[in-house]
Design a protein around this motif. Structure first.
Motif: not given
Ligand SMILES: [Cu+2]
Length: 259
Positions: A78-101
């Motif tokens: 399912a990820h033949a094109a590129a391996p899946a990445k961990t999502e415990d910390v996702v920092v956005n391009g604009n220097g913000t944090l995603a996945n914060v409740f």
């Protein structure tokens, strides 16, 4: 109108986030809004207050790691094109944090808030949970989907709601589930694929959000009042701020998380 209040020590309740350095406290968990009876309140989006903000990330941006799915050929493919990445910390391009409740932890008037009739989707796709973090009201349906041609076993690990796990073979109907009690956050794992994780924030009112790829949040329709806004991240734990909004007023509550 009857409400049952249950005091629960929430210190360390967020398993992966630890205590976040804050003192132990007592949270109130109420019966689901849908079963509390009486008039149901809706957010007043036209006249209510709005709180917006963003969650900035300070420090060295962690590099997501490749997830090793080699034990399960379907998942690898399912990820033949590129391996899946961990999502415990996702920092956005604009220097913000995603996945914060983000949610209103306290300050709301004592009302029974209407539970949306729409469900919130939690998909298992490419042996990953999508989205990584969702929010629902207590009693609101979660539509758990298996888009993969492989088995999954959904296993939420709540502290105050009932724990369960269920297999979902490929091609089987979506599972509709809900949690009756407020709980921020519930970790969800898959008993088959140890790398799969998601988090569900269950709130007894509709005033919550999850930061996306711009790191911002908006909470609308608040009755005038002073509120404690709490952010919760699976790795960086909790922070809170007090914000006062009047009718039709918009206030900002920006947060900064140190990596
Ligand atoms: Cu799985």
């Amino acid at each position: 109108m009857k409400k049952i209040w249950i005091g629960i020590g929430v210190a360390c309740a967020l398993t992966l986030a630890g205590c976040g350095g804050s003192a132990p406290e007592t949270a109130k968990t109420e019966t689901p809004a849908s079963s509390a009876g009486g008039a149901m309140a809706m957010p007043d989006e036209a006249n209510g207050g709005t709180i917006t903000g963003k969650v900035s990330f300070e420090g060295t941006k962690p590099t997501p790691k490749n997830i090793d799915m080699s034990a399960v050929p379907f998942c690898t493919k399912a990820h033949a094109a590129a391996p899946a990445k961990t999502e415990d910390v996702v920092v956005n391009g604009n220097g913000t944090l995603a996945n914060v409740f983000v949610w209103v932890k306290s300050g709301l008037p004592d009302k029974n808030w209407m539970v949306p009739t729409s469900a919130v989707m939690l998909n298992q796709n490419g042996c990953m949970y999508q989205p990584h973090v969702i929010g629902v009201m207590a009693g609101q349906q979660i539509d758990i989907k298996n888009s993969d041609a492989t088995n999954h076993n959904i296993h939420p690990q709540p502290q105050t709601n009932q724990e369960w796990n269920e297999s979902q073979p490929p091609g089987t109907p979506d599972k509709m589930q809900s949690f009756p009690r407020q709980e921020v956050l519930i970790a969800v794992k898959c008993n088959i694929h140890p790398w799969m994780r998601s988090y569900i924030g269950v709130v007894s009112h509709p005033f919550f959000a999850v930061t996306g790829d711009d790191g911002t949040f908006t909470i609308k329709g608040l009755p005038p009042g002073t509120y404690t806004i709490e952010i919760v991240h699976e790795k960086y734990g909790k922070q809170e701020q007090q914000v006062t909004v009047g009718a039709k007023e918009s206030k900002t509550a920006d947060f900064s998380v140190k990596g």
